[in-house]
Structure formats: structure tokens, C-alpha cells
Motif scaffolding. Structure first.
Motif, PDB file in Angstrom:
ATOM      1  N   LEU A   3       0.839  -1.197   0.000  1.00  0.00           N
ATOM      2  CA  LEU A   3       0.000   0.000   0.000  1.00  0.00           C
ATOM      3  C   LEU A   3       0.874   1.247   0.000  1.00  0.00           C
ATOM      4  O   LEU A   3       2.018   1.211   0.476  1.00  0.00           O
ATOM      5  CB  LEU A   3      -0.920   0.021   1.222  1.00  0.00           C
ATOM      6  N   TYR A   4       0.318   2.354  -0.502  1.00  0.00           N
ATOM      7  CA  TYR A   4       1.061   3.601  -0.672  1.00  0.00           C
ATOM      8  C   TYR A   4       0.321   4.765  -0.019  1.00  0.00           C
ATOM      9  O   TYR A   4      -0.908   4.826  -0.049  1.00  0.00           O
ATOM     10  CB  TYR A   4       1.240   3.903  -2.159  1.00  0.00           C
ATOM     11  N   HIS A   5       1.108   5.698   0.515  1.00  0.00           N
ATOM     12  CA  HIS A   5       0.561   6.918   1.101  1.00  0.00           C
ATOM     13  C   HIS A   5       1.430   8.088   0.635  1.00  0.00           C
ATOM     14  O   HIS A   5       2.629   8.132   0.927  1.00  0.00           O
ATOM     15  CB  HIS A   5       0.578   6.831   2.634  1.00  0.00           C
ATOM     16  N   ALA A   6       0.822   9.009  -0.088  1.00  0.00           N
ATOM     17  CA  ALA A   6       1.544  10.195  -0.558  1.00  0.00           C
ATOM     18  C   ALA A   6       1.459  11.282   0.505  1.00  0.00           C
ATOM     19  O   ALA A   6       0.419  11.483   1.127  1.00  0.00           O
ATOM     20  CB  ALA A   6       0.945  10.686  -1.862  1.00  0.00           C
ATOM     21  N   SER A   7       2.585  11.986   0.703  1.00  0.00           N
ATOM     22  CA  SER A   7       2.626  13.026   1.727  1.00  0.00           C
ATOM     23  C   SER A   7       3.735  14.020   1.406  1.00  0.00           C
ATOM     24  O   SER A   7       4.562  13.778   0.519  1.00  0.00           O
ATOM     25  CB  SER A   7       2.881  12.382   3.100  1.00  0.00           C
ATOM     26  N   THR A   8       3.771  15.097   2.172  1.00  0.00           N
ATOM     27  CA  THR A   8       4.872  16.062   2.050  1.00  0.00           C
ATOM     28  C   THR A   8       6.018  15.673   2.970  1.00  0.00           C
ATOM     29  O   THR A   8       7.053  16.327   2.974  1.00  0.00           O
ATOM     30  CB  THR A   8       4.399  17.486   2.414  1.00  0.00           C
ATOM     31  N   VAL A   9       5.831  14.606   3.745  1.00  0.00           N
ATOM     32  CA  VAL A   9       6.846  14.157   4.703  1.00  0.00           C
ATOM     33  C   VAL A   9       6.955  12.631   4.683  1.00  0.00           C
ATOM     34  O   VAL A   9       6.063  11.932   4.209  1.00  0.00           O
ATOM     35  CB  VAL A   9       6.505  14.610   6.147  1.00  0.00           C
ATOM     36  N   ILE A  10       8.034  12.137   5.236  1.00  0.00           N
ATOM     37  CA  ILE A  10       8.196  10.702   5.467  1.00  0.00           C
ATOM     38  C   ILE A  10       7.295  10.326   6.645  1.00  0.00           C
ATOM     39  O   ILE A  10       7.300  11.003   7.679  1.00  0.00           O
ATOM     40  CB  ILE A  10       9.666  10.355   5.780  1.00  0.00           C
ATOM     41  N   VAL A  11       6.539   9.237   6.480  1.00  0.00           N
ATOM     42  CA  VAL A  11       5.636   8.789   7.549  1.00  0.00           C
ATOM     43  C   VAL A  11       6.004   7.359   7.922  1.00  0.00           C
ATOM     44  O   VAL A  11       5.453   6.398   7.394  1.00  0.00           O
ATOM     45  CB  VAL A  11       4.151   8.885   7.113  1.00  0.00           C
ATOM     46  N   GLU A  12       6.955   7.244   8.850  1.00  0.00           N
ATOM     47  CA  GLU A  12       7.382   5.917   9.309  1.00  0.00           C
ATOM     48  C   GLU A  12       6.409   5.322  10.316  1.00  0.00           C
ATOM     49  O   GLU A  12       6.266   4.109  10.399  1.00  0.00           O
ATOM     50  CB  GLU A  12       8.771   5.999   9.947  1.00  0.00           C
ATOM     51  N   HIS A  13       5.766   6.193  11.100  1.00  0.00           N
ATOM     52  CA  HIS A  13       4.863   5.742  12.162  1.00  0.00           C
ATOM     53  C   HIS A  13       3.492   6.389  11.957  1.00  0.00           C
ATOM     54  O   HIS A  13       3.171   7.396  12.591  1.00  0.00           O
ATOM     55  CB  HIS A  13       5.427   6.104  13.540  1.00  0.00           C
ATOM     56  N   PRO A  14       2.670   5.821  11.075  1.00  0.00           N
ATOM     57  CA  PRO A  14       1.365   6.425  10.800  1.00  0.00           C
ATOM     58  C   PRO A  14       0.441   6.376  12.011  1.00  0.00           C
ATOM     59  O   PRO A  14       0.560   5.494  12.866  1.00  0.00           O
ATOM     60  CB  PRO A  14       0.815   5.583   9.655  1.00  0.00           C
ATOM     61  N   ASP A  15      -0.445   7.364  12.080  1.00  0.00           N
ATOM     62  CA  ASP A  15      -1.462   7.403  13.131  1.00  0.00           C
ATOM     63  C   ASP A  15      -2.717   8.064  12.577  1.00  0.00           C
ATOM     64  O   ASP A  15      -2.715   8.560  11.460  1.00  0.00           O
ATOM     65  CB  ASP A  15      -0.947   8.142  14.372  1.00  0.00           C
ATOM     66  N   THR A  16      -3.761   8.051  13.354  1.00  0.00           N
ATOM     67  CA  THR A  16      -5.009   8.695  12.931  1.00  0.00           C
ATOM     68  C   THR A  16      -5.120  10.116  13.476  1.00  0.00           C
ATOM     69  O   THR A  16      -5.988  10.870  13.067  1.00  0.00           O
ATOM     70  CB  THR A  16      -6.234   7.883  13.398  1.00  0.00           C
ATOM     71  N   THR A  17      -4.231  10.492  14.373  1.00  0.00           N
ATOM     72  CA  THR A  17      -4.260  11.809  15.007  1.00  0.00           C
ATOM     73  C   THR A  17      -4.112  12.941  14.008  1.00  0.00           C
ATOM     74  O   THR A  17      -4.730  13.986  14.151  1.00  0.00           O
ATOM     75  CB  THR A  17      -3.137  11.905  16.066  1.00  0.00           C
ATOM     76  N   HIS A  18      -3.276  12.748  12.994  1.00  0.00           N
ATOM     77  CA  HIS A  18      -2.985  13.816  12.036  1.00  0.00           C
ATOM     78  C   HIS A  18      -3.993  13.895  10.892  1.00  0.00           C
ATOM     79  O   HIS A  18      -3.837  14.688   9.984  1.00  0.00           O
ATOM     80  CB  HIS A  18      -1.566  13.640  11.487  1.00  0.00           C
ATOM     81  N   SER A  19      -5.013  13.081  10.936  1.00  0.00           N
ATOM     82  CA  SER A  19      -6.035  13.077   9.892  1.00  0.00           C
ATOM     83  C   SER A  19      -6.941  14.297  10.021  1.00  0.00           C
ATOM     84  O   SER A  19      -7.192  14.789  11.118  1.00  0.00           O
ATOM     85  CB  SER A  19      -6.872  11.802   9.997  1.00  0.00           C
ATOM     86  N   ARG A  20      -7.422  14.754   8.876  1.00  0.00           N
ATOM     87  CA  ARG A  20      -8.410  15.833   8.881  1.00  0.00           C
ATOM     88  C   ARG A  20      -9.808  15.244   9.096  1.00  0.00           C
ATOM     89  O   ARG A  20     -10.049  14.076   8.826  1.00  0.00           O
ATOM     90  CB  ARG A  20      -8.382  16.588   7.541  1.00  0.00           C
ATOM     91  N   ASP A  21     -10.704  16.080   9.556  1.00  0.00           N
ATOM     92  CA  ASP A  21     -12.107  15.679   9.701  1.00  0.00           C
ATOM     93  C   ASP A  21     -12.797  15.759   8.348  1.00  0.00           C
ATOM     94  O   ASP A  21     -12.299  16.388   7.417  1.00  0.00           O
ATOM     95  CB  ASP A  21     -12.825  16.616  10.675  1.00  0.00           C
ATOM     96  N   TYR A  22     -13.951  15.144   8.248  1.00  0.00           N
ATOM     97  CA  TYR A  22     -14.860  15.266   7.105  1.00  0.00           C
ATOM     98  C   TYR A  22     -14.276  14.736   5.793  1.00  0.00           C
ATOM     99  O   TYR A  22     -14.546  15.277   4.735  1.00  0.00           O
ATOM    100  CB  TYR A  22     -15.333  16.715   6.934  1.00  0.00           C
ATOM    101  N   LEU A  23     -13.493  13.684   5.863  1.00  0.00           N
ATOM    102  CA  LEU A  23     -12.978  13.036   4.663  1.00  0.00           C
ATOM    103  C   LEU A  23     -13.955  11.948   4.220  1.00  0.00           C
ATOM    104  O   LEU A  23     -14.932  11.658   4.903  1.00  0.00           O
ATOM    105  CB  LEU A  23     -11.590  12.452   4.936  1.00  0.00           C
TER     106      LEU A  23
END
Length: 156
Positions: A3-23
């Protein structure tokens, strides 16, 4: 499964905290199994003169113990769920949701539907012709920690 996740940063330890609302599927960590889709999404960052990273993960195969909701097409169930999530209505708790992404063409239909300019029947008629680009939304930090393994990040 890769699986892939595009971002402006490296995400070694993903979490749900940084998610936006209303997606589309609510708060969670969003990924795709489609490499081309992830690259296309990352290109948005490059157009804004930002760094773009393609973060790559492996999702565990045996997910029987987890509460997962699958949408195989853009149908009434998908539309109702996305409408609820995008308006902030509470939804049933799932560890992961898999289904179509509201891409540029789909979002135009959703905007018309959410604004009341077209009804649900018309929205579904328009969506039936769209082939879903699959996204994975992991909404449980426990599932992220136990089932998703970071592989590497590639700068685009």
C-alpha cells in the motif's frame, strides 16, 4: 499487500491523530494499493512547490479479526456513508474501510448532491459509470500498529 501513502513528509509511524475531519471515510490513515494513484496524488504537492514523498507499507494478509467495511462500487451504501462522514455525522466504528475514492470527477457529482442540486437517484446514475480508484482508510491506531509495516519512503 503493498500500500502507498503520498505526503509532504516521510511517515514511518502512521497514526489517525494527524487526519483531517470530514474526509470520505472519516478520520483515519489513508492509503491506496494503486501505485499510479499515489503518484498522481503526490504530484499535487509538487505543483504547490512542496516536497512529495511516496511512503510504502505492507498490510498483513490475515485481517479476519478486524472490523472492515468494503465498498465494491459507487452505490447507495457508499454514497450514504461518504455523505455521513463528510458532514461529520457519527458512523459505525470500523477498523478499516475499503472503497472508491471521491476523485475529481466523482467529487463534482457529490458536490451537486450535497448542495441539493441533484437528488440521490441522479447522483447514482452519474456514479455508475465511474470505475472506483480504491482507497484504504485505517481508522484504528491499534490496527495501524499491528497490521501495517513501514517499508520505505521515496522522494519524488
Amino acid at each position: 499487500m503493498r500500500l502507498y501513502h503520498a505526503s509532504t513528509v516521510i511517515v514511518e509511524h502512521p497514526d489517525t491523530t494527524h487526519s483531517r475531519d470530514y474526509l470520505d471515510f472519516g478520520r483515519g490513515f489513508y492509503l491506496t494499493s494503486l501505485h499510479e494513484q499515489a503518484i498522481k496524488y503526490a504530484e499535487r504537492f509538487l505543483r504547490r512547490q512542496k516536497d512529495a514523498w511516496l511512503n510504502i507499507y505492507e498490510l498483513k494478509d490475515d485481517l479476519k479479526e478486524w472490523n472492515i467495511l468494503h465498498f465494491n462500487q459507487y452505490d447507495k451504501s457508499w454514497l450514504d456513508f461518504v455523505a455521513a462522514c463528510r458532514s461529520g455525522e457519527p458512523t459505525k466504528e470500523y477498523d478499516m474501510i475499503v472503497g472508491g475514492i471521491a476523485n475529481d470527477r466523482v467529487i463534482l457529482t457529490l458536490d451537486l448532491y450535497f448542495s441539493g442540486e441533484i437528488n440521490q437517484e441522479e447522483a447514482l446514475k452519474r456514479l455508475i459509470f465511474e470505475k472506483p480508484n480504491i482507497q484504504y482508510c485505517i481508522r484504528s491506531d491499534k490496527m495501524l500498529q499491528q497490521c501495517l509495516t513501514y517499508i520505505e519512503s521515496k522522494k519524488l
